[in-house]
Scaffold this motif. Structure first.
Motif, short mmCIF file in Angstrom:
data_model
loop_
_atom_site.label_atom_id
_atom_site.label_comp_id
_atom_site.label_asym_id
_atom_site.label_seq_id
_atom_site.Cartn_x
_atom_site.Cartn_y
_atom_site.Cartn_z
N GLN A 4 21.67 -63.77 12.06
CA GLN A 4 20.77 -63.04 12.95
C GLN A 4 19.59 -62.47 12.18
OE1 GLN A 4 23.48 -60.14 14.65
NE2 GLN A 4 23.50 -61.26 16.59
N ASP A 5 18.50 -62.29 12.88
CA ASP A 5 17.33 -61.62 12.31
C ASP A 5 17.44 -60.15 12.67
OD1 ASP A 5 16.75 -64.40 12.28
OD2 ASP A 5 14.63 -63.93 12.10
N LEU A 24 15.92 -62.08 7.59
CA LEU A 24 15.11 -62.92 8.47
C LEU A 24 15.46 -64.38 8.27
CD1 LEU A 24 11.64 -61.22 7.83
CD2 LEU A 24 13.26 -60.74 9.68
N ASN A 25 15.79 -65.04 9.36
CA ASN A 25 16.13 -66.46 9.30
C ASN A 25 15.34 -67.24 10.35
OD1 ASN A 25 18.52 -66.59 7.28
ND2 ASN A 25 19.01 -64.86 8.60
N ARG A 163 14.96 -61.91 2.62
CA ARG A 163 15.74 -60.68 2.61
C ARG A 163 14.93 -59.57 1.95
NH1 ARG A 163 20.20 -58.73 4.80
NH2 ARG A 163 21.76 -58.72 3.14
N GLY A 164 15.14 -58.36 2.43
CA GLY A 164 14.44 -57.23 1.86
C GLY A 164 15.33 -56.01 1.77
N PHE A 165 15.10 -55.21 0.73
CA PHE A 165 15.84 -53.97 0.50
C PHE A 165 14.82 -52.90 0.14
CE2 PHE A 165 17.57 -50.94 -2.52
CZ PHE A 165 18.81 -50.61 -2.03
N SER A 225 17.11 -55.81 16.23
CA SER A 225 16.71 -57.22 16.18
C SER A 225 15.27 -57.38 15.74
CB SER A 225 16.90 -57.87 17.56
OG SER A 225 18.26 -57.88 17.93
N VAL A 226 15.00 -58.47 15.03
CA VAL A 226 13.65 -58.87 14.65
C VAL A 226 13.41 -60.25 15.25
CG1 VAL A 226 12.08 -59.33 12.73
CG2 VAL A 226 13.89 -57.63 12.47
N SER A 227 12.20 -60.50 15.76
CA SER A 227 11.92 -61.79 16.38
C SER A 227 10.48 -62.21 16.13
CB SER A 227 12.19 -61.75 17.89
OG SER A 227 11.37 -60.78 18.51
N PHE A 228 10.26 -63.51 16.18
CA PHE A 228 8.89 -64.04 16.09
C PHE A 228 8.26 -63.98 17.48
CE2 PHE A 228 6.33 -67.85 17.09
CZ PHE A 228 5.20 -67.53 16.35
#
Length: 293
Positions: A4-5, A24-25, A163-165, A225-228
């Motif tokens: 999942q994003d 993010l995928n 990926r982010g941290f 959720s993150v989406s384009f």
């Protein structure tokens, strides 16, 4: 790890420090599918996508966060937009003979601008030199210099996943003694530096936090959720033509053989306007202007 994003916040209960993890995928791949970017560009664009989502969660606003890096190098522009609902789009511009890898080679002497464009209120922009070997280092410098909030970032992207941290100090609340705050920040930062590439790319957020901070009291919040999503539309494209003025717009129409093409640089959607459509645009614009008086 989930495909999942999502972005997920965490907070240290006994310290004035917060953090965020983003994965993010699908959104990353949807953006890359719009353009045939070279692998080094894909990687840097993925890092900036992750960074923009991280920052959008750290700032309280309703609107748009725009992160843009520019340079005179082979990679001239990286641009990411992330809304307060974590909807993202992105674009890169580069020379055809692009060579090299990494930020320092591809964007030498670059500049990073971060703009907050709220739905209501005034735009804010901060600009800093792209210093450091990585985008993560440049972002840390940006916050250290302009926001007075010590921050640390880990950003990774490989053309498939990003990926982010983020670890960020908060204003004094739970800990008011300056020396105690400094010691806590240094300890949590050093532990964050032990996070490996393999762990960040492969493990779920709860496992990552347990490995890093199993001796700390950490609260992990729900995922978001993150989406384009590209914000282009026929209406926006039409407004751009109206802004040219009637005479210039119809002159352009004649130069283009009776049809104007307006392409979105972000998603490659093409909007077409013939003479009838263009006349309707200006008629609507006139009616709207009259209704305001």
């Amino acid at each position: 790890m989930s495909s999942q994003d999502v972005t997920q916040r965490f907070l240290f209960e006994q310290a004035d420090v917060r953090g965020e993890l983003v994965s993010l995928n699908q959104s990353y791949n949807e953006i890359l599918a719009k353009h045939a970017y070279p692998e080094p560009v894909k990687a840097l664009l993925g890092e900036m996508l992750a960074a923009a989502v991280l920052l959008s969660t750290a700032i309280k606003f309703d609107g748009l966060l725009i992160m843009q890096a520019r340079s005179s190098g082979p990679l001239s522009t990286l641009m990411v937009e992330c809304s307060s609902q974590q909807e993202v789009r992105a674009i890169a511009r580069y020379s055809d003979d692009l060579t090299g890898e990494g930020l320092a080679e591809l964007m030498p002497d670059g500049v990073l601008a971060i703009t907050i464009d709220p739905d209501k209120g005034q735009r804010y922009q901060g600009v800093v030199a792209l210093e450091g070997a990585t985008l993560a280092e440049s972002l840390a410098s940006y916050f250290d210099s302009s926001e007075q909030l010590p921050s640390r970032f880990r950003l990774l992207a490989d053309g498939r996943s990003a990926r982010g941290f983020m670890l960020q100090a908060l204003p004094a609340d739970r800990q008011t003694d300056p020396e105690e705050r400094k010691e806590t920040w240094n300890r949590l930062s050093v532990l964050a530096d032990t996070l490996t590439v393999e762990e960040l790319m492969a493990l779920d957020n709860q496992t990552i936090l347990h490995r890093l901070y199993h001796e700390e009291d950490v609260r992990l919040f729900d995922e978001r959720s993150v989406s384009f999503r590209c914000s282009c539309s026929a209406e926006r494209s039409g407004n751009a033509l109206v802004s040219l003025g009637r005479e210039d717009a119809f002159m352009l129409l004649d130069e283009r053989g009776g049809e104007i093409e307006v392409d979105c640089e972000f998603c490659n959607t093409r909007y077409l306007f013939d003479r009838t459509a263009l006349a309707e645009l200006f008629e609507k614009a006139r009616d709207h202007a009259q209704s305001l008086h």
